[in-house]
Write an enzyme that holds these catalytic residues in place. Structure first.
Site, PDB file in Angstrom:
ATOM      1  N   ARG A 187       0.853  -1.191  -0.018  1.00 37.76           N
ATOM      2  CA  ARG A 187      -0.018   0.015   0.127  1.00 37.76           C
ATOM      3  C   ARG A 187       0.761   1.163  -0.016  1.00 37.76           C
ATOM      4  NH1 ARG A 187      -3.377  -2.898   3.845  1.00 37.76           N
ATOM      5  NH2 ARG A 187      -4.868  -4.059   2.826  1.00 37.76           N
TER       6      ARG A 187
ATOM      7  N   LYS B 181       4.042  11.077 -11.952  1.00 36.67           N
ATOM      8  CA  LYS B 181       3.145  10.047 -12.487  1.00 36.67           C
ATOM      9  C   LYS B 181       3.818   8.950 -12.817  1.00 36.67           C
ATOM     10  CE  LYS B 181       0.367  13.478 -15.633  1.00 36.67           C
ATOM     11  NZ  LYS B 181       0.149  13.876 -16.920  1.00 36.67           N
TER      12      LYS B 181
ATOM     13  N   GLU C 223      10.976  16.614 -25.368  1.00 39.13           N
ATOM     14  CA  GLU C 223      10.241  16.846 -24.309  1.00 39.13           C
ATOM     15  C   GLU C 223      10.851  18.388 -23.696  1.00 39.13           C
ATOM     16  OE1 GLU C 223       7.688  15.538 -23.174  1.00 39.13           O
ATOM     17  OE2 GLU C 223       7.758  13.488 -23.089  1.00 39.13           O
TER      18      GLU C 223
ATOM     19  N   LYS D 243       8.600  22.060 -15.076  1.00 37.71           N
ATOM     20  CA  LYS D 243       7.700  21.149 -14.569  1.00 37.71           C
ATOM     21  C   LYS D 243       7.206  21.316 -13.323  1.00 37.71           C
ATOM     22  CE  LYS D 243       6.400  16.503 -15.141  1.00 37.71           C
ATOM     23  NZ  LYS D 243       6.569  15.169 -15.518  1.00 37.71           N
TER      24      LYS D 243
ATOM     25  N   GLU E  67      -3.468  16.849 -12.175  1.00 36.28           N
ATOM     26  CA  GLU E  67      -3.921  17.308 -13.470  1.00 36.28           C
ATOM     27  C   GLU E  67      -5.330  17.655 -13.550  1.00 36.28           C
ATOM     28  OE1 GLU E  67      -1.737  15.157 -16.968  1.00 36.28           O
ATOM     29  OE2 GLU E  67      -3.685  15.174 -17.953  1.00 36.28           O
TER      30      GLU E  67
ATOM     31  N   ARG F  40      -1.936  21.361 -15.572  1.00 39.75           N
ATOM     32  CA  ARG F  40      -0.838  20.417 -15.902  1.00 39.75           C
ATOM     33  C   ARG F  40      -1.168  19.589 -17.145  1.00 39.75           C
ATOM     34  NH1 ARG F  40       1.668  15.788 -11.911  1.00 39.75           N
ATOM     35  NH2 ARG F  40       3.038  14.866 -13.392  1.00 39.75           N
TER      36      ARG F  40
ATOM     37  N   ASN G 228       0.965  17.789 -21.428  1.00 36.89           N
ATOM     38  CA  ASN G 228       0.689  16.843 -22.307  1.00 36.89           C
ATOM     39  C   ASN G 228       0.595  17.516 -23.766  1.00 36.89           C
ATOM     40  OD1 ASN G 228       0.238  14.626 -20.695  1.00 36.89           O
ATOM     41  ND2 ASN G 228      -1.692  15.554 -19.993  1.00 36.89           N
TER      42      ASN G 228
ATOM     43  N   HIS H 225       0.815  14.965 -26.811  1.00 38.06           N
ATOM     44  CA  HIS H 225       0.882  13.558 -26.317  1.00 38.06           C
ATOM     45  C   HIS H 225      -0.308  13.011 -26.687  1.00 38.06           C
ATOM     46  CE1 HIS H 225       4.137  14.768 -24.126  1.00 38.06           C
ATOM     47  NE2 HIS H 225       4.282  13.755 -23.225  1.00 38.06           N
TER      48      HIS H 225
ATOM     49  N   HIS I  37       0.424   9.586 -27.934  1.00 38.59           N
ATOM     50  CA  HIS I  37       0.357   8.360 -27.495  1.00 38.59           C
ATOM     51  C   HIS I  37      -0.499   7.409 -28.419  1.00 38.59           C
ATOM     52  CE1 HIS I  37       0.664   9.818 -22.961  1.00 38.59           C
ATOM     53  NE2 HIS I  37       1.830   9.592 -23.546  1.00 38.59           N
TER      54      HIS I  37
ATOM     55  N   HIS J 208       9.275   7.145 -27.274  1.00 37.93           N
ATOM     56  CA  HIS J 208       8.148   8.053 -26.746  1.00 37.93           C
ATOM     57  C   HIS J 208       8.535   9.720 -27.131  1.00 37.93           C
ATOM     58  CE1 HIS J 208       5.439   9.865 -23.737  1.00 37.93           C
ATOM     59  NE2 HIS J 208       6.281  10.616 -23.555  1.00 37.93           N
TER      60      HIS J 208
HETATM   61  P1  NAD Z   1      13.645   4.374 -21.740  1.00 38.23           P
HETATM   62  O1  NAD Z   1      13.514   4.171 -19.939  1.00 38.23           O
HETATM   63  O2  NAD Z   1      12.995   3.284 -22.474  1.00 38.23           O
HETATM   64  O3  NAD Z   1      15.365   4.515 -21.991  1.00 38.23           O
HETATM   65  C1  NAD Z   1      15.590   4.602 -23.311  1.00 38.23           C
HETATM   66  C2  NAD Z   1      16.674   3.488 -23.616  1.00 38.23           C
HETATM   67  O4  NAD Z   1      18.048   4.073 -23.061  1.00 38.23           O
HETATM   68  C3  NAD Z   1      16.562   2.178 -22.901  1.00 38.23           C
HETATM   69  O5  NAD Z   1      17.069   1.248 -23.852  1.00 38.23           O
HETATM   70  C4  NAD Z   1      17.579   2.553 -21.763  1.00 38.23           C
HETATM   71  O6  NAD Z   1      17.693   1.090 -21.231  1.00 38.23           O
HETATM   72  C5  NAD Z   1      18.592   3.016 -22.326  1.00 38.23           C
HETATM   73  N1  NAD Z   1      19.262   3.920 -21.077  1.00 38.23           N
HETATM   74  C6  NAD Z   1      18.910   4.459 -20.023  1.00 38.23           C
HETATM   75  N2  NAD Z   1      19.790   5.119 -19.458  1.00 38.23           N
HETATM   76  C7  NAD Z   1      21.015   4.926 -20.262  1.00 38.23           C
HETATM   77  C8  NAD Z   1      22.342   5.658 -20.312  1.00 38.23           C
HETATM   78  N3  NAD Z   1      22.669   6.469 -19.216  1.00 38.23           N
HETATM   79  N4  NAD Z   1      23.034   5.081 -21.142  1.00 38.23           N
HETATM   80  C9  NAD Z   1      22.644   4.328 -22.141  1.00 38.23           C
HETATM   81  N5  NAD Z   1      21.535   3.740 -22.439  1.00 38.23           N
HETATM   82  C10 NAD Z   1      20.839   4.154 -21.508  1.00 38.23           C
HETATM   83  O7  NAD Z   1      12.919   5.519 -22.185  1.00 38.23           O
HETATM   84  P2  NAD Z   1      12.838   7.401 -21.915  1.00 38.23           P
HETATM   85  O8  NAD Z   1      12.681   8.016 -22.958  1.00 38.23           O
HETATM   86  O9  NAD Z   1      13.670   7.496 -20.654  1.00 38.23           O
HETATM   87  O10 NAD Z   1      11.307   6.955 -21.125  1.00 38.23           O
HETATM   88  C11 NAD Z   1      10.235   6.981 -21.927  1.00 38.23           C
HETATM   89  C12 NAD Z   1       9.167   6.591 -21.034  1.00 38.23           C
HETATM   90  O11 NAD Z   1       8.936   7.525 -19.932  1.00 38.23           O
HETATM   91  C13 NAD Z   1       7.875   6.373 -21.638  1.00 38.23           C
HETATM   92  O12 NAD Z   1       7.103   5.003 -21.200  1.00 38.23           O
HETATM   93  C14 NAD Z   1       7.041   7.298 -21.244  1.00 38.23           C
HETATM   94  O13 NAD Z   1       5.566   7.118 -21.272  1.00 38.23           O
HETATM   95  C15 NAD Z   1       7.401   7.625 -19.823  1.00 38.23           C
HETATM   96  N6  NAD Z   1       7.169   9.128 -19.644  1.00 38.23           N
HETATM   97  C16 NAD Z   1       6.827   9.586 -18.214  1.00 38.23           C
HETATM   98  C17 NAD Z   1       6.551  10.651 -18.000  1.00 38.23           C
HETATM   99  C18 NAD Z   1       5.754  10.990 -16.478  1.00 38.23           C
HETATM  100  O14 NAD Z   1       5.472  12.076 -16.215  1.00 38.23           O
HETATM  101  N7  NAD Z   1       6.033  10.109 -15.627  1.00 38.23           N
HETATM  102  C19 NAD Z   1       6.741  11.680 -18.771  1.00 38.23           C
HETATM  103  C20 NAD Z   1       7.396  11.419 -19.908  1.00 38.23           C
HETATM  104  C21 NAD Z   1       7.592  10.244 -20.366  1.00 38.23           C
HETATM  105  N1  GLY Z   2       4.659  14.251 -18.712  1.00 41.22           N
HETATM  106  C1  GLY Z   2       3.342  15.064 -18.277  1.00 41.22           C
HETATM  107  C2  GLY Z   2       2.984  15.261 -16.971  1.00 41.22           C
HETATM  108  O1  GLY Z   2       4.002  14.685 -16.137  1.00 41.22           O
HETATM  109  O2  GLY Z   2       2.211  15.664 -16.644  1.00 41.22           O
END
Ligand code: NAD
Ligand code: GLY
Length: 359
Positions: A120, A142, A184, A226, A236, A240, A244, A247, A251, A264
């Site tokens: 939890r 998020k 981003e 942010k 949101e 907020r 997006n 997005h 998405h 992404h």
């Molecule tokens: P990811 O986590 O897949 O990382 C990209 C690639 O880089 C992966 O293969 C990873 O293993 C590799 N990697 C990571 N760090 C590295 C490093 N220092 N050196 C070499 N390789 C490395 O992708 P991302 O672009 O970081 O994140 C995308 C995700 O984030 C999506 O799922 C998206 O929905 C999510 N997201 C969430 C939010 C939020 O607010 N929570 C906001 C934007 C995106």
């Molecule tokens: N990436 C959009 C948010 O965090 O609200």
């Protein structure tokens, strides 16, 4: 090191940005409830950075459990999340055990969701290692996994105790991933800060070359933008949603082409081009402003054109958008470079024009 604050009352937390922070356990220790942590990472990041983090924590007397997940957006699902719970239970982790997300946004989103639900709610810390995670996903709480029908459909708002962004980790990041993170960064300028957008236009080459000073400024400014938005609208219910921008289309692109086909950040880049096109069609911005955004996205090495998805498929996928209210789609649109708003009154005919770009 620069330290910013995400101001959320009793749940406020610091964002530390600097070089070499992975080896500095003193940034983590104040946030631990017990001298035991579970580091969640993946098969790519573990060989690069797990030993450094483990070494600094163990030297400070902290027991470290590691949980190494398969790498990739296609693994951001229930099955992989269950691996985290299996390991936490196997190692008798308690509610006071802190989870540390060491990796990009996929690891961060899944670790956060695991922390939100394990017994939890267990504390967690974000240690983002991609540009995208440092400028966006590690901040704001998020957390989510994907569903075959839609991105990030299952999740929770759950804030970390700290965000620790070691800029040195970007040195091993593949160029395509750096470019995805820039999407981003550009988003933050486009929706909230015209001066930052202009700075990006002047410094995009330095960022692409991995210039440490430029990257540090991009991360700090993005986190400031942010953090300010999250502080006024954590869940949101209002502004907020502007974060997006790009997005709703993005998405749909990620889900429609299959998770992992478009990164992404690439899907968001394409989504921003489409959202700017729609903004111009609605007369909210001049076509020259939409072109200005598209030019910067292209200069960042990101895609600006996409083909192969019908308008009907877009509409089906976008109908799951989390911003939709009573079945009505809402779009984040630009009213200027540096200013965005949410509109629920986009006519189907106007939307069809924009979707035709991708057909
Ligand atoms: P990811 O986590 O897949 O990382 C990209 C690639 O880089 C992966 O293969 C990873 O293993 C590799 N990697 C990571 N760090 C590295 C490093 N220092 N050196 C070499 N390789 C490395 O992708 P991302 O672009 O970081 O994140 C995308 C995700 O984030 C999506 O799922 C998206 O929905 C999510 N997201 C969430 C939010 C939020 O607010 N929570 C906001 C934007 C995106
Ligand atoms: N990436 C959009 C948010 O965090 O609200």
């Amino acid at each position: 090191m620069r330290t910013l604050d995400v101001a959320l009352g009793a749940r406020s937390y610091p964002i530390h940005v600097g070089a070499g922070l992975l080896g500095d356990a003193s940034l983590i220790l104040p946030h631990l409830k017990q001298r035991k942590v579970a580091v969640v990472t993946n098969t790519t990041v573990a060989p690069l950075y797990l030993a450094r983090l483990r070494g600094s924590l163990e030297a400070a007397g902290v027991k470290v459990i590691d949980i190494v997940l398969p790498d990739g957006e296609e693994h951001k699902n229930w099955g992989t999340l269950n691996l985290v719970f299996d390991a936490l239970l196997e190692h008798r982790c308690e509610r006071g055990t802190t989870l540390i997300a060491l990796g990009g946004g996929v690891v961060g989103d899944m670790t956060g969701f695991a922390a939100a639900t394990y017994q939890r709610g267990a504390p967690f810390i974000q240690m983002p290692t991609t540009l995208l995670a440092q400028v966006d996903s590690s901040v704001g709480g998020k957390t989510a996994i994907n569903h075959p029908r839609g991105k990030n459909m299952i999740g929770a708002f759950y804030q970390p105790r700290a965000v620790i962004a070691d800029m040195e980790t970007l040195r091993t990041l593949p160029k395509r991933e750096l470019q995805a993170g820039l999407a981003e960064v550009i988003k933050h300028g486009a929706i909230r800060d015209a001066a930052f957008f202009s700075w990006l236009e002047s410094n995009i080459e330095a960022l692409l070359e991995g210039n440490a000073e430029a990257l540090s400024h991009a991360v700090v400014r993005s986190c400031e933008i942010k953090a300010a938005v999250v502080a006024i609208d954590e869940r949101e219910e209002g502004p907020r949603a502007q974060l997006n921008f790009g997005h709703t289309f993005g998405h749909a692109i990620e889900t429609g082409f299959g998770y992992g086909t478009w990164l992404h950040g690439e899907a968001v880049a394409l989504g921003m081009v489409m959202a700017a096109d729609l903004s111009a069609r609605l007369g909210m911005i001049m076509p020259a402003d939409a072109d200005r955004l598209t030019r910067l996205i292209a200069r960042a090495g990101l895609p600006v054109e996409i083909k192969g998805m019908s308008a009907d498929r877009f509409m089906e996928l976008m109908s799951h958008d989390k911003k939709a209210q009573e079945g009505k789609l809402r779009f984040v649109l630009l009213e200027d470079i540096g200013s965005a708003t949410v509109r629920a009154d986009v006519s189907p005919a106007m939307l069809a024009e924009t979707l035709r770009l991708a057909a």
